[in-house]
Design a protein around this motif. Structure first.
Motif, PDB file in Angstrom:
ATOM      1  N   ARG A 252     -18.111  24.896  10.635  1.00 40.51           N
ATOM      2  CA  ARG A 252     -18.541  23.562  11.081  1.00 40.51           C
ATOM      3  C   ARG A 252     -18.767  23.588  12.595  1.00 40.51           C
ATOM      4  N   TYR A 257     -20.384  17.356  13.901  1.00 41.13           N
ATOM      5  CA  TYR A 257     -19.227  16.929  13.111  1.00 41.13           C
ATOM      6  C   TYR A 257     -18.632  15.646  13.700  1.00 41.13           C
ATOM      7  N   SER A 290     -11.258  16.050   7.689  1.00 40.28           N
ATOM      8  CA  SER A 290     -12.147  14.950   8.083  1.00 40.28           C
ATOM      9  C   SER A 290     -11.438  13.601   8.122  1.00 40.28           C
ATOM     10  N   GLY A 450     -22.690  17.391  10.759  1.00 32.47           N
ATOM     11  CA  GLY A 450     -21.361  17.424  10.130  1.00 32.47           C
ATOM     12  C   GLY A 450     -21.263  18.399   8.983  1.00 32.47           C
TER      13      GLY A 450
END
Ligand code: AMP
Length: 631
Positions: A252, A257, A290, A450
Motif C-alpha cells: 500500500r 491510502y 484501515s 488506497g
C-alpha cells in the motif's frame, strides 16, 4: 449532491474529484499530478505530494484535540483497560519511533510486527510510518511456517513481538513460534524487540532480542519528527492468501491510502472528530489496519482496540463498551454476530446504545437472517460492505454520508466512488450489462487511491495475478462472482478461485494442503471450504495416506486426524486448522491430473458435484461420499 452524481464525477472527472478529496489530509508538499496511470495497470496517486501517515493520524490533531481520547485499549483477557489521549498516543509513538531509530530503522526499512491486540502494536505501526519505514503486521494467530515465509518475503531488519497473546483465558505464547520461524527463515532479522506482558516466559537470544520497556527508558525524552515521504512511498505490506501456497504481500502507498481512508470515514462511515469508533477486527487483518488504526485516527476519532472474545466475560461486553465510550460507529464481521445470536438476547438490551448510529459488517457474505436479527436487536442500521485486503477500503456498500437509499437484503450495495466496477464473462471477458447475469466482479483500471500498488517485490506477480484474466481487457479481477439487479445493487456469490473464508479469515486451500502434505504420513491431500452455519465456511481435508493401514480402524483415524490438525496448528496457526480430516485412498482428479476441489466441496455440502465428464476415476467421489456418511 445525489450519490449517483458524486459517483459519476469520481469516474468521469477522476482527477478533479480526487484532488478535492486530497484536501482532507495535510501535505508537506501538495501533489502535482493526481494520478499517473501512464504505465497501466500500475497507478501512482498524488505524485509529487509529500506527506506522512503518522502526522495525519496523530500529530496533526495535537493542536485541537491533544486531551481527547485517541486509543482505548480494553482486554477482557487480562482485565486491562487504558485510555490514551492524542497527546499520550503521540508521546508513545515518538518513544517507539526513537527505539526503532536507535536500532537503525529508517526510510524504506521493513519492520515485522507479530503482536496481540495491545497498544504497543499500534505504537509500532505508527512509529514505522513516522520514520518512513514499512510495517508488515502478521496476524498473531499464524504460527511458525506462515511467519517464516513472511519474514523471508518482507526481509525485516527488526521484528516487534510480544511474549504472548491470550484467547478465552488461555495464554498463547508467541515467542517460541517466533523463534522457530526465525530458525526456519533464510532471512535473519537483526533484532527482535519484545514487549513483555508478563504472560509467558520469553527467553531472549543474546544480542538479538531486546526488551521494549528497557529500550524506551533509554530513549526517554528524545524527539523524533515525522519523516515526510513521497505520496507513493509504501506505508506497509500485508500478506494475504491466493491460489498458490505462497502468500502475497499486498503493498500500500502513503498518500493515496491516507486520502482514501479520510474520504471513507467521511462519506461511508460518517465518523466525526471527537466520536468513538469500535472495530472488533484484529490488527493482523486489513480491517484492523484501515478501521482500527488509520481510518479513525485520521478522522480525529477515538478508536477501541479490543483484545478478547465477544462473549467473555459475558455476551454483553461489546455493548458495555459502546455504552461506556459512547461509540457512534461499530465495525464487525458476520461470524461474530452469529456467535452473539446464539447467546441470551437480553444482553443486547441491558446497555444504553443510544450513541450508536450504525453497525458495519464486512469480510464475508452477510446472510439475511443474521442481518435481520442484529438489526432488529439493536434497532440500528446494519451496513454490509464488500472489499478485500487488496482494495484497503469498501468497493461495494451504501455511502451513508451521501446516499439515503435503503439497503437490500443479501446485497452489500452499489459501487463506491472511484471504483469502476464491472461484471465480466469469465471466459470471453465481455461486459455483462443486463440485470441478473452472473459474472466475475472486476474493476476497470486504474484502481482508486488506497488500493494495492503492487505485490511486494514482484510487479510481474501483481500483473499476472490480478490483471490478465480477461482477454483483451486490462481489468482487475476480484476473484468473486457477482450479479447486479435492475436497481444497480450488487450481490456477491462466492469466490471464483480456491480461496476460502473461515470466520471472515481468508485462507488459501493450497497453503493448508502444502502444510498437511508435509506430514510424513500423508501422500496427498485436498482441502476445500464447506458451508458452516457459524463460521461461513470451514476447512475440510481429504487425505491419502502413505500407509492406508494406519487409518484402517476408527481409533487410528481419530489419532491421525488429531495429529494432522495439530500439525497445521503448529505451522500455520489454529485459524487454518481443518475442522475435519477424512481419509481416502485416492482423490478425484481430471484426466490431466487437476484436483476436482469443487466436486468434493459439492459432496460435502450435499449438492450435485456437477459435470464430471473430465473425471479420471468416478469411484473416488463415491469413496468420499461413503467416508462422509460414515463420519
Ligand atoms: P479479505 O481480503 O481477507 O478481506 O477477503 C476478501 C474476500 O472476502 C472477498 O474477496 C470476498 O470473497 C469476501 N468478502 C469480503 N466482504 C464481503 C461481503 N461484504 N460480502 C461477501 N463477501 C465478502
Amino acid at each position: 449532491m445525489h450519490y449517483e452524481d458524486f459517483y459519476r464525477r469520481s469516474i468521469d472527472e477522476r482527477d478533479a474529484f480526487w484532488a478535492e478529496q486530497a484536501g482532507a489530509i495535510d501535505w508537506e508538499t501538495p501533489p502535482q499530478v493526481i494520478c499517473d496511470d501512464s504505465r497501466p495497470p500500475f497507478a501512482r496517486w498524488f505524485v509529487g505530494g509529500r506527506t506522512n501517515l503518522c502526522h495525519n493520524a496523530v500529530d496533526r490533531h495535537l493542536a485541537e484535540r491533544a486531551g481527547q481520547n485517541a486509543l482505548i485499549h480494553v482486554s477482557s483477557e487480562t482485565g486491562q483497560e487504558r485510555v490514551y489521549s492524542y497527546a499520550e498516543l503521540h508521546a508513545e509513538v515518538v518513544r517507539c519511533a526513537a527505539v526503532l531509530e536507535s536500532l537503525g530503522v529508517g526510510l524504506g526499512d521493513r519492520v515485522l510486527i507479530y503482536m496481540p491486540m495491545v497498544p504497543e502494536a499500534v505504537f509500532a505501526m505508527l512509529a514505522c510510518v513516522r520514520l518512513g519505514a514499512i510495517h508488515s503486521v502478521v496476524f498473531g494467530g499464524f504460527a511458525s511456517t506462515s511467519l517464516a515465509s513472511r519474514i523471508d518475503d518482507a526481509k525485516p531488519s527488526v521484528v516487534v513481538a510480544a511474549d504472548a497473546g491470550s484467547r478465552a483465558g488461555k495464554v498463547l505464547p508467541y515467542k517460541p513460534l517466533l523463534d522457530e520461524a526465525i530458525r526456519l527463515a533464510r532471512h535473519a532479522p537483526r533484532h527482535v524487540v519484545l514487549v513483555d506482558r508478563g504472560l509467558a516466559p520469553a527467553p531472549r537470544v543474546d544480542g538479538r532480542d531486546l526488551d521494549y520497556a528497557a529500550l524506551c527508558e533509554a530513549q526517554a525524552g528524545k524527539d523524533v519528527p515525522c519523516v515526510w515521504v513521497d505520496a507513493t512511498h509504501p506505508s506497509y505490506t500485508l500478506y494475504t492468501s491466493g491460489t498458490t501456497g505462497r502468500p502475497k504481500g499486498v503493498q500500500r502507498d502513503t498518500g493515496g491510502y491516507a486520502v482514501a481512508l479520510a474520504a471513507s470515514m467521511r462519506h461511508i462511515f460518517c465518523g466525526q472528530a471527537g466520536e468513538t469508533f469500535f472495530s472488533t477486527s484484529d490488527i493482523g487483518w486489513v480491517v484492523g489496519h484501515s478501521y482500527i488504526v488509520y481510518g479513525p485516527l485520521l478522522a480525529g476519532m477515538a478508536t477501541i482496540l479490543y483484545e478478547g472474545l465477544p462473549i467473555r466475560p459475558d455476551p454483553g461486553i461489546w455493548w458495555q463498551l459502546v455504552e461506556r465510550y459512547r461509540v457512534t460507529a461499530m465495525f464487525s464481521a458476520p461470524t461474530a454476530v452469529r456467535v452473539l445470536k446464539k447467546q441470551d438476547p437480553s444482553f443486547l438490551t441491558r446497555h444504553d446504545l443510544s450513541s450508536l448510529r450504525a453497525l458495519f459488517l464486512a469480510g464475508e457474505p452477510l446472510d439475511e437472517p443474521t442481518a435481520r436479527w442484529i438489526g432488529d436487536a439493536l434497532g440500528k442500521p446494519v451496513v454490509d460492505n464488500y472489499w478485500q485486503t487488496e482494495t484497503g477500503w469498501p468497493v461495494l456498500t451504501l455511502a451513508r454520508g451521501l446516499d439515503p437509499r435503503p439497503g437490500k437484503p443479501g446485497s452489500p450495495g452499489v459501487p463506491m466512488y472511484g471504483y469502476d466496477v464491472k461484471l465480466l464473462h469469465e471466459v470471453t471477458g465481455e461486459e455483462l450489462t443486463e440485470p441478473h447475469q452472473k459474472g466475475v466482479l472486476a474493476i476497470a483500471g486504474p484502481l482508486p487511491p488506497g488500493c494495492m500498488q503492487t505485490v511486494w517485490g514482484d510487479d510481474a506477480r501483481f500483473v499476472d495475478t490480478y490483471w490478465r484474466s480477461f482477454p483483451g481487457r486490462l481489468a482487475y479481477n476480484t476473484f468473486d462472482w457477482g450479479i447486479r439487479d435492475e436497481d444497480g445493487y450488487f450481490f456477491i456469490l462466492g469466490r471464483t478461485d480456491d480461496v476460502i473464508n473461515v470466520a471472515g479469515h481468508r485462507l488459501g486451500t493450497r497453503e493448508i494442503e502444502e502444510c498437511i502434505a508435509g506430514h510424513p504420513a500423508v501422500a496427498e491431500v485436498a482441502v476445500v471450504g464447506v458451508a458452516d452455519t457459524l463460521k461461513g465456511q470451514a476447512a475440510m481435508a481429504f487425505a491419502v495416506l502413505r500407509d492406508a493401514a494406519a487409518a484402517a480402524d476408527a481409533a487410528g483415524r481419530q489419532r491421525l486426524e488429531a495429529d494432522l490438525q495439530q500439525h497445521v496448528d503448529a505451522r500455520l496457526g489454529a485459524v487454518a486448522r481443518p475442522a475435519a480430516v477424512t481419509f481416502v485412498t485416492a482423490l478425484p482428479k481430471t484426466r490431466s491430473g487437476k484436483l476436482l476441489r469443487r466436486a468434493i466441496q459439492a459432496l460435502c455440502e450435499g449438492r450435485d458435484p456437477g459435470d464430471l465428464t473430465t473425471i479420471e476415476d468416478p469411484s473416488t467421489l463415491r469413496q468420499i461420499q461413503d467416508a462422509l456418511a460414515a463420519r
